[in-house]
Design a protein around this motif. Structure first.
Motif, short mmCIF file in Angstrom:
data_model
loop_
_atom_site.label_atom_id
_atom_site.label_comp_id
_atom_site.label_asym_id
_atom_site.label_seq_id
_atom_site.Cartn_x
_atom_site.Cartn_y
_atom_site.Cartn_z
N GLU A 111 44.02 53.64 39.93
CA GLU A 111 42.76 54.24 40.34
C GLU A 111 41.61 53.67 39.51
OE1 GLU A 111 42.09 56.22 42.91
OE2 GLU A 111 44.19 55.93 43.47
N ALA A 112 41.85 53.47 38.22
CA ALA A 112 40.82 52.88 37.36
C ALA A 112 40.54 51.44 37.79
CB ALA A 112 41.26 52.93 35.91
N GLN A 113 41.58 50.71 38.19
CA GLN A 113 41.39 49.35 38.68
C GLN A 113 40.56 49.33 39.96
OE1 GLN A 113 45.07 47.11 38.95
NE2 GLN A 113 45.76 47.86 36.97
N LYS A 114 40.80 50.29 40.84
CA LYS A 114 40.01 50.38 42.07
C LYS A 114 38.53 50.57 41.74
CE LYS A 114 43.76 52.36 44.86
NZ LYS A 114 44.25 53.59 45.54
N ARG A 115 38.25 51.43 40.76
CA ARG A 115 36.86 51.67 40.37
C ARG A 115 36.24 50.40 39.78
NH1 ARG A 115 39.25 56.62 38.74
NH2 ARG A 115 39.39 55.94 36.56
N ALA A 116 37.02 49.65 39.01
CA ALA A 116 36.52 48.41 38.42
C ALA A 116 36.22 47.37 39.50
CB ALA A 116 37.53 47.85 37.41
N VAL A 117 37.07 47.31 40.52
CA VAL A 117 36.84 46.39 41.64
C VAL A 117 35.54 46.76 42.36
CG1 VAL A 117 37.66 45.70 43.93
CG2 VAL A 117 39.25 45.74 42.00
N THR A 118 35.37 48.05 42.64
CA THR A 118 34.17 48.52 43.33
C THR A 118 32.91 48.23 42.53
OG1 THR A 118 35.42 50.28 44.42
CG2 THR A 118 33.03 50.54 44.32
N ALA A 119 33.01 48.38 41.20
CA ALA A 119 31.85 48.18 40.33
C ALA A 119 31.60 46.72 40.01
CB ALA A 119 32.05 48.96 39.03
N GLY A 120 32.52 45.83 40.41
CA GLY A 120 32.38 44.42 40.07
C GLY A 120 32.55 44.15 38.59
N ARG A 143 34.39 42.67 35.98
CA ARG A 143 35.41 41.64 35.78
C ARG A 143 36.20 41.87 34.50
NH1 ARG A 143 34.07 35.31 34.77
NH2 ARG A 143 33.09 36.28 32.97
N GLU A 144 35.51 42.07 33.38
CA GLU A 144 36.21 42.25 32.11
C GLU A 144 36.98 43.56 32.08
OE1 GLU A 144 33.80 41.45 28.61
OE2 GLU A 144 32.53 40.12 29.81
N GLY A 145 36.39 44.60 32.66
CA GLY A 145 37.10 45.87 32.71
C GLY A 145 38.38 45.77 33.51
N PHE A 146 38.32 45.05 34.64
CA PHE A 146 39.52 44.88 35.45
C PHE A 146 40.57 44.08 34.69
CE2 PHE A 146 42.34 42.88 38.48
CZ PHE A 146 42.62 43.93 39.36
N HIS A 147 40.13 43.04 34.00
CA HIS A 147 41.06 42.22 33.21
C HIS A 147 41.81 43.08 32.20
CE1 HIS A 147 42.54 38.77 30.87
NE2 HIS A 147 42.09 39.41 29.80
N ASN A 148 41.10 43.96 31.51
CA ASN A 148 41.73 44.83 30.51
C ASN A 148 42.69 45.82 31.16
OD1 ASN A 148 40.33 43.59 28.40
ND2 ASN A 148 38.61 45.01 28.55
N LEU A 149 42.30 46.36 32.30
CA LEU A 149 43.16 47.31 33.01
C LEU A 149 44.40 46.62 33.58
CD1 LEU A 149 40.34 49.29 34.83
CD2 LEU A 149 41.95 50.26 33.16
N ASP A 150 44.24 45.36 33.98
CA ASP A 150 45.37 44.55 34.45
C ASP A 150 46.42 44.46 33.33
OD1 ASP A 150 47.09 42.38 35.09
OD2 ASP A 150 45.55 41.41 36.26
N ASP A 151 45.97 44.08 32.13
CA ASP A 151 46.89 44.01 31.00
C ASP A 151 47.52 45.37 30.72
OD1 ASP A 151 46.65 41.33 30.55
OD2 ASP A 151 45.59 41.51 28.64
N ALA A 152 46.71 46.43 30.79
CA ALA A 152 47.23 47.77 30.49
C ALA A 152 48.33 48.17 31.47
CB ALA A 152 46.08 48.78 30.54
N PHE A 153 48.20 47.76 32.72
CA PHE A 153 49.20 48.06 33.75
C PHE A 153 50.54 47.41 33.40
CE2 PHE A 153 51.24 46.97 37.85
CZ PHE A 153 51.34 48.23 38.43
N HIS A 154 50.50 46.12 33.11
CA HIS A 154 51.74 45.40 32.77
C HIS A 154 52.34 45.92 31.46
CE1 HIS A 154 51.61 42.22 35.89
NE2 HIS A 154 50.29 42.39 35.81
N ARG A 155 51.47 46.20 30.49
CA ARG A 155 51.96 46.71 29.21
C ARG A 155 52.62 48.08 29.37
NH1 ARG A 155 47.44 46.93 26.70
NH2 ARG A 155 47.10 49.17 26.89
N MET A 156 52.02 48.95 30.16
CA MET A 156 52.59 50.29 30.34
C MET A 156 53.97 50.23 30.98
SD MET A 156 51.11 53.64 32.37
CE MET A 156 49.81 53.95 31.16
N ILE A 157 54.15 49.32 31.94
CA ILE A 157 55.47 49.19 32.56
C ILE A 157 56.50 48.81 31.50
CG2 ILE A 157 56.86 47.85 34.19
CD1 ILE A 157 54.35 47.63 35.95
N CYS A 158 56.15 47.85 30.64
CA CYS A 158 57.08 47.45 29.57
C CYS A 158 57.40 48.62 28.65
CB CYS A 158 56.48 46.29 28.76
SG CYS A 158 56.31 44.74 29.66
N GLU A 159 56.37 49.31 28.22
CA GLU A 159 56.56 50.39 27.25
C GLU A 159 57.33 51.55 27.86
OE1 GLU A 159 52.55 51.19 26.07
OE2 GLU A 159 52.53 49.57 24.57
#
Length: 231
Positions: A120-129, A131-147
């Motif tokens: 949901e946070a990624q969707k908001r970042a896409v809507t807001a344009g 870029r850096e916020g989406f990049h950080n949320l992208d990493d957070a998504f992959h990291r959370m799956i690992c953890e």
């Protein structure tokens, strides 16, 4: 063995951590483009700190591939290495395919809710344009799956290899690529929720393989970002 005191984690990042984060962000966003010269003295002066934490940050950045330190000629921002990007893609694919297979059937409702919130946070970042916020949320998504799968060490291993890959990813994160990445993250989430390891493995493989297309797009912007040699 004598008893030792229990250490408490610091309340905030160390000065060296703050310098590292600031420089890494400047490199990723091209405020410090490839081949830029950078000095400990100048950074220390601009940030109002001593040279010691800057030296520590430089060493960490060099180890990750962001900086090239040559005692005789100074320190420069490393050009992007296509071979390093390919190595990172290979490593990430091998590690994250197995992680996602393990995640299927293992992640409970709470973990899935955490991933859903990130989407949901990624969707908001896409809507807001953002870029850096989406990049950080992208990493957070992959990291959370690992953890949440119990293999947080996998993300630590990914971090050691993906510096060059990160620069390509951030440089190529336009509106279209953000929407594509979001759709693939949703597909990954749905495969985990459905306990479908084969589907999860297929999606993450194609998701990470997209970096090859991004390299060509970034090259079209400015080929000088890249090293002349393959390595």
């Amino acid at each position: 063995m004598p008893s030792l005191p229990t250490l408490r984690p610091p309340a905030q990042p160390s000065v060296a951590d703050q310098v590292f984060d600031a420089l890494q962000n400047s490199i990723l966003t091209l405020h410090l483009p490839p081949h830029s010269k950078i000095s400990e003295t100048e950074v220390a002066g601009q940030m109002g700190v001593s040279r010691q934490p800057v030296r520590e940050a430089f060493k960490r950045l060099a180890k990750l591939g962001y900086l090239t330190i040559r005692p005789q000629s100074g320190t420069t921002v490393s050009p992007i290495s296509e071979e390093a990007v390919e190595r990172a893609r290979f490593i990430r694919t091998a590690l994250e395919v197995q992680t996602l297979r393990a995640a299927c059937g293992k992640l409970g409702a709470e973990a899935l809710k955490g991933l859903s919130d990130l989407l949901e946070a990624q969707k908001r970042a896409v809507t807001a344009g953002d870029r850096e916020g989406f990049h950080n949320l992208d990493d957070a998504f992959h990291r959370m799956i690992c953890e949440e799968t119990g293999v947080g060490f996998v993300w630590d291993m990914v971090l050691e290899s993906k510096a060059h890959m990160d620069r390509i990813r951030l440089l190529s994160l336009n509106a279209s690529s953000r929407e594509t990445a979001l759709r693939e993250h949703i597909d990954i989430y749905e495969a985990i929720a459905a306990n479908d390891p084969d589907r999860a493995a297929d999606v993450i493989t194609s998701h990470l393989a997209r970096i090859t297309l991004h390299i060509e797009a970034v090259k079209a912007q400015d080929h000088r970002y890249f090293s002349r040699n393959r390595d």
